[in-house]
Design a protein around this motif. Structure first.
Motif, PDB file in Angstrom:
ATOM      1  N   LEU A   4    -120.094 -20.100 -95.527  1.00 30.68           N
ATOM      2  CA  LEU A   4    -119.634 -21.479 -95.363  1.00 30.68           C
ATOM      3  C   LEU A   4    -119.400 -21.787 -93.887  1.00 30.68           C
ATOM      4  O   LEU A   4    -119.794 -22.850 -93.390  1.00 30.68           O
ATOM      5  CB  LEU A   4    -118.354 -21.698 -96.171  1.00 30.68           C
ATOM      6  N   HIS A   5    -118.782 -20.857 -93.177  1.00 30.34           N
ATOM      7  CA  HIS A   5    -118.549 -21.042 -91.743  1.00 30.34           C
ATOM      8  C   HIS A   5    -119.872 -21.157 -90.986  1.00 30.34           C
ATOM      9  O   HIS A   5    -119.996 -21.971 -90.054  1.00 30.34           O
ATOM     10  CB  HIS A   5    -117.725 -19.884 -91.185  1.00 30.34           C
ATOM     11  N   ASN A  44    -122.487 -22.529 -91.911  1.00 34.54           N
ATOM     12  CA  ASN A  44    -123.147 -23.818 -92.166  1.00 34.54           C
ATOM     13  C   ASN A  44    -122.351 -25.015 -91.636  1.00 34.54           C
ATOM     14  O   ASN A  44    -122.705 -26.159 -91.923  1.00 34.54           O
ATOM     15  CB  ASN A  44    -123.363 -23.987 -93.676  1.00 34.54           C
ATOM     16  N   ARG A  45    -121.318 -24.768 -90.846  1.00 39.19           N
ATOM     17  CA  ARG A  45    -120.488 -25.877 -90.379  1.00 39.19           C
ATOM     18  C   ARG A  45    -121.243 -26.818 -89.441  1.00 39.19           C
ATOM     19  O   ARG A  45    -121.044 -28.034 -89.490  1.00 39.19           O
ATOM     20  CB  ARG A  45    -119.216 -25.338 -89.708  1.00 39.19           C
ATOM     21  N   LEU A 100    -123.387 -29.001 -91.515  1.00 40.98           N
ATOM     22  CA  LEU A 100    -122.558 -30.010 -92.155  1.00 40.98           C
ATOM     23  C   LEU A 100    -122.237 -31.149 -91.190  1.00 40.98           C
ATOM     24  O   LEU A 100    -122.299 -32.332 -91.552  1.00 40.98           O
ATOM     25  CB  LEU A 100    -121.258 -29.384 -92.661  1.00 40.98           C
ATOM     26  N   GLU A 101    -121.884 -30.798 -89.962  1.00 38.76           N
ATOM     27  CA  GLU A 101    -121.571 -31.824 -88.964  1.00 38.76           C
ATOM     28  C   GLU A 101    -122.770 -32.733 -88.729  1.00 38.76           C
ATOM     29  O   GLU A 101    -122.620 -33.951 -88.579  1.00 38.76           O
ATOM     30  CB  GLU A 101    -121.137 -31.161 -87.659  1.00 38.76           C
ATOM     31  N   SER A 153    -117.771 -32.399 -93.629  1.00 42.08           N
ATOM     32  CA  SER A 153    -116.916 -31.289 -93.222  1.00 42.08           C
ATOM     33  C   SER A 153    -116.410 -30.584 -94.474  1.00 42.08           C
ATOM     34  O   SER A 153    -116.373 -31.167 -95.560  1.00 42.08           O
ATOM     35  CB  SER A 153    -115.721 -31.792 -92.395  1.00 42.08           C
ATOM     36  N   GLU A 201    -113.393 -27.623 -95.949  1.00 38.76           N
ATOM     37  CA  GLU A 201    -112.264 -26.727 -95.753  1.00 38.76           C
ATOM     38  C   GLU A 201    -112.158 -25.799 -96.954  1.00 38.76           C
ATOM     39  O   GLU A 201    -112.595 -26.136 -98.058  1.00 38.76           O
ATOM     40  CB  GLU A 201    -110.953 -27.497 -95.569  1.00 38.76           C
TER      41      GLU A 201
END
Length: 348
Positions: free
Chosen positions: A91-92, A94-95, A98-99, A104, A106
């Protein structure tokens, strides 16, 4: 009846739909996104306008038109489960993607073995995010909380373990019955014709993925390997210390133990096998190619690992979440999560 509007692309816009339905642009948007708070007559008029104008949302325009980031909440199990750690890592990773898509995410952690705690957390997310991705218990309390989120206008995607009777919008994960059947075939083939007993350690049979693997495993063992007796399933809540204790109990109480199948997190079981000097004569099959599982495969403690790709699962959950927002189509073949089987000779 209004004529089909002329636009540079030849397609109707959301403004055209709102005008045709005689509602505000905001109301038309709420109807198309299945948000709550719209009168039934307005919903009917918008849907009729969509059909008359053959309206198809423009995904690129929808992304550009958003003035704020689409908020996703991932609800994952608390603790030191290494597979959950892999999901967090993916998940981190793919941040940035995502942006770029104006979104976003969490991560929230909860004891998923406690249905009330999980349900309470889910309910608290009603106004915190637009999409909830949850890996949790298949329990009436959890089902009810998911249904409340959907009723409130929140999209819900189940991850790894499903809650199929809920109103969730999608499930991302493997076919767990098939995974359990695969484990039984592997153990049956590795053990061969020897009679004996097979131990099973699950995290919790209240988890849908564990229950389905358990079902598939027993289907094959009873039908194809009658010389092997499957012992009553033990539940270790994916806790390494409890897993180790349960494995030691199996090894001590059952001298004819031929194999152990770990349905959930396998950390702790290999320690028991090595401590009791049984790592070479007990066939051990587990799930998820974690760093510890890789080491156990290489030293021969684990015979095989049934894996699901955490990176693929996170990317699929993200794609499906954003596709619902922009009304893009989802390609089923791209989102299908494969069952991979690894032995020490084919490690990636």
């Amino acid at each position: 009846m209004s004529a089909k509007p002329e636009t540079p692309t030849g397609r109707a816009t959301l403004s055209d739909v709102a005008r045709e339905a005689q509602v505000s642009l905001a109301t038309a948007d709420r109807v198309l996104n299945n948000r709550a708070g719209v009168h039934a007559k307005s919903i009917a008029r918008v849907r009729e306008a969509v059909a008359r104008l053959n309206y198809r949302p423009d995904p690129a325009a929808a992304r550009l038109a958003r003035t704020r980031s689409h908020r996703l909440c991932f609800v994952l199990p608390t603790g030191d489960n290494p597979f959950v750690a892999q999901l967090n890592t993916e998940l981190h990773a793919n941040r940035v993607w995502l942006e770029d898509h104006r979104a976003s995410a969490e991560t929230l952690e909860v004891d998923v073995f406690e249905p009330q705690r999980l349900a309470d957390l889910l309910r608290s997310l009603k106004d915190r995010c637009e999409t909830v991705v949850v890996m949790g218990l298949d329990h009436p309390l959890v089902q009810g909380a998911i249904d409340e989120l959907v009723e409130h206008g929140c999209d819900v995607i189940t991850l790894v373990s499903d809650v199929p009777r809920s109103r969730r919008h999608a499930y991302v994960g493997i076919d767990n019955v098939a995974a359990g059947r695969t484990a039984a075939t592997l153990i049956g083939r590795f053990v061969g014709r020897m009679a004996g007993e097979v131990g099973v350690i699950a995290g919790s049979l209240s988890l849908r993925d564990h229950a389905e693997r358990h079902l598939g495993f027993n289907q094959v063992m009873s039908a194809e390997y009658p010389q092997l007796t499957v012992l009553p399933t033990l539940q270790g809540k994916d806790a390494p210390t409890l897993n180790e204790s349960l494995a030691r109990q199996l090894l001590s109480a059952h001298p004819q133990l031929r194999a152990i199948y770990c349905i959930g997190a396998s950390k702790g079981i290999s320690l028991a096998l090595k401590a009791e000097g049984r790592a070479r004569d007990v066939v051990f099959v587990g799930h998820e190619l974690t760093p510890a599982a890789r080491a156990d495969l290489l030293d021969g403690t684990l015979a095989a690992v049934i894996n699901q790709d955490p990176g693929h699962e996170i990317r699929s959950a993200l794609r499906q979440a954003l596709a619902r927002l922009t009304h893009e189509s989802v390609h089923a073949d791209q989102e299908r999560i494969r069952i991979d089987v690894y032995v020490k000779d084919n490690l990636p």
